[in-house]
Design an enzyme around this catalytic site. Sequence first.
Site, PDB file in Angstrom:
ATOM      1  N   ARG A 167       1.330  20.178 -19.995  1.00  0.00           N
ATOM      2  CA  ARG A 167       0.447  20.043 -18.840  1.00  0.00           C
ATOM      3  C   ARG A 167       0.901  20.859 -17.626  1.00  0.00           C
ATOM      4  NH1 ARG A 167      -3.358  16.542 -18.233  1.00  0.00           N
ATOM      5  NH2 ARG A 167      -2.938  16.367 -15.994  1.00  0.00           N
TER       6      ARG A 167
ATOM      7  N   TYR B 245      -2.201  22.763  -8.127  1.00  0.00           N
ATOM      8  CA  TYR B 245      -1.428  22.819  -6.884  1.00  0.00           C
ATOM      9  C   TYR B 245      -1.589  24.173  -6.199  1.00  0.00           C
ATOM     10  CZ  TYR B 245       0.823  18.293  -7.312  1.00  0.00           C
ATOM     11  OH  TYR B 245       1.049  16.940  -7.352  1.00  0.00           O
TER      12      TYR B 245
ATOM     13  N   SER C  91       2.276  19.795  -2.843  1.00  0.00           N
ATOM     14  CA  SER C  91       1.665  18.576  -2.321  1.00  0.00           C
ATOM     15  C   SER C  91       1.967  18.403  -0.830  1.00  0.00           C
ATOM     16  CB  SER C  91       2.193  17.362  -3.082  1.00  0.00           C
ATOM     17  OG  SER C  91       1.745  16.158  -2.483  1.00  0.00           O
TER      18      SER C  91
ATOM     19  N   CYS D 229       2.106  -3.124 -11.148  1.00  0.00           N
ATOM     20  CA  CYS D 229       3.451  -2.981 -11.699  1.00  0.00           C
ATOM     21  C   CYS D 229       3.805  -1.508 -11.904  1.00  0.00           C
ATOM     22  CB  CYS D 229       3.547  -3.706 -13.033  1.00  0.00           C
ATOM     23  SG  CYS D 229       3.241  -5.480 -12.934  1.00  0.00           S
TER      24      CYS D 229
ATOM     25  N   HIS E  38      -5.883  -5.931   4.467  1.00  0.00           N
ATOM     26  CA  HIS E  38      -5.388  -6.035   5.844  1.00  0.00           C
ATOM     27  C   HIS E  38      -6.444  -5.483   6.806  1.00  0.00           C
ATOM     28  CE1 HIS E  38      -3.114  -4.977   9.484  1.00  0.00           C
ATOM     29  NE2 HIS E  38      -2.382  -6.033   9.172  1.00  0.00           N
TER      30      HIS E  38
ATOM     31  N   ASP F 187       1.211  -2.750  12.573  1.00  0.00           N
ATOM     32  CA  ASP F 187       0.793  -4.151  12.568  1.00  0.00           C
ATOM     33  C   ASP F 187       1.319  -4.871  11.339  1.00  0.00           C
ATOM     34  OD1 ASP F 187      -0.561  -4.021  14.978  1.00  0.00           O
ATOM     35  OD2 ASP F 187      -2.512  -3.633  14.053  1.00  0.00           O
TER      36      ASP F 187
ATOM     37  N   CYS G 178       3.932 -10.004 -19.292  1.00  0.00           N
ATOM     38  CA  CYS G 178       5.096  -9.206 -18.901  1.00  0.00           C
ATOM     39  C   CYS G 178       6.268  -9.436 -19.857  1.00  0.00           C
ATOM     40  CB  CYS G 178       5.516  -9.553 -17.475  1.00  0.00           C
ATOM     41  SG  CYS G 178       6.943  -8.597 -16.882  1.00  0.00           S
TER      42      CYS G 178
ATOM     43  N   CYS H 224      11.053  -6.980 -13.509  1.00  0.00           N
ATOM     44  CA  CYS H 224       9.911  -7.190 -12.628  1.00  0.00           C
ATOM     45  C   CYS H 224      10.167  -8.306 -11.615  1.00  0.00           C
ATOM     46  CB  CYS H 224       8.666  -7.525 -13.443  1.00  0.00           C
ATOM     47  SG  CYS H 224       7.920  -6.074 -14.213  1.00  0.00           S
TER      48      CYS H 224
END
Length: 361
Positions: free
Chosen positions: A43, A51, A58, A124, A158, A310, A333, A338
């Site tokens: 890839r 890019y 990036s 996760c 939020h 905040d 899981c 975790c």
Amino acid sequence: MLNLGGPATLDEVGPFLVRLFADREIIQLPLQAWLGPFIARRRTAAVQENYRLIGGGSPILRWTTIQGEGMIRWLDRLSPATAPHRFYVAFRYAPPFSEDALRQMQADGVKRAVAFTQYPQFSCATTGSSLNELWRAARRLGLGNAFSWSMIDRWPTHPGFIEAMTRSVQIGLEQFPAAERHNVLLLFSAHSLPLKIIDRGDPYPQEIGASVQAVMVQLGFAYEYLLAYQSAVGPVRWLGPQTEQVIKQLGAQGRRNVLVVPLAFTSDHIETLAEIDHEYGELAHRAGITNFKRAPALNDDENFQRALADLVAEHLASGLNHSRQYPLRCPGCTSDQCRNLLNPVASPESVALAHDRQLRM
């Protein structure tokens, strides 16, 4: 400030992909030690071309730094009792890594730290993987007890984040002729995840849905809207519907005005600048969608920087180590890493009192 990160140069694309396909917390492959690097090599050239389209690397570190600087300016004003504040960037697959942030924190004499995920919606594979790597890095460096930690592990609804996203949609809508805006379909697009992760009980889809719903409430449900997922890679099944397929289907249905809203991305990077703007833009044109636009990423938006501040100020005032939901492991899981928290700042007794205060409010 924890995030996935991105290669800053074309030469960093290959190593970035190798780290990505080696992470079993996001992609689990048979013979992964061999197949992961093989897929990464296959890839690399195509990803480098993407890019190259956006300038050769990036911009996510630049935007994260700007967001961190703005957050700190606001935070020093909102929470003077805990000032002065500093921010550090810890990317999962590209520099600066967790080790880089931790070493600098040690050099600066930091004792109290907040692991602040920059993924608004918990998974996760994203927040969980970044946190696990942060704790592993601290142990590798012998810094397991160097800092007292708490975390902001999710913030899908939020108010500050939702307000910033709503304003982004409104700015995006201004790109359409006034006479056409009532016919614009909002296509919320979030990064996809392998279905194997979702089938374990990962909360990501429901938190993405919560963010979409909260934005639409702010918009008064004045527009039709859909949710799709992008950026599926590798030989595994991913969460859908896929954004590119939805674009084709909308074109076939005769839709001509579509605004893509990159809901899970808080700054521009390859998924917005190359995948949505170029790849999906060309696809939409071929599908007959004459007005295909994207809502701007939050990037240097000052209201978003205030929202980040905040979030931190509210967290510091809460006395909590993490959200109430964080300790709940996925039903399927099987990982022993975790939902860990290294060297928590608050004792179980003080956390119980803080939760009790919240329940009484």
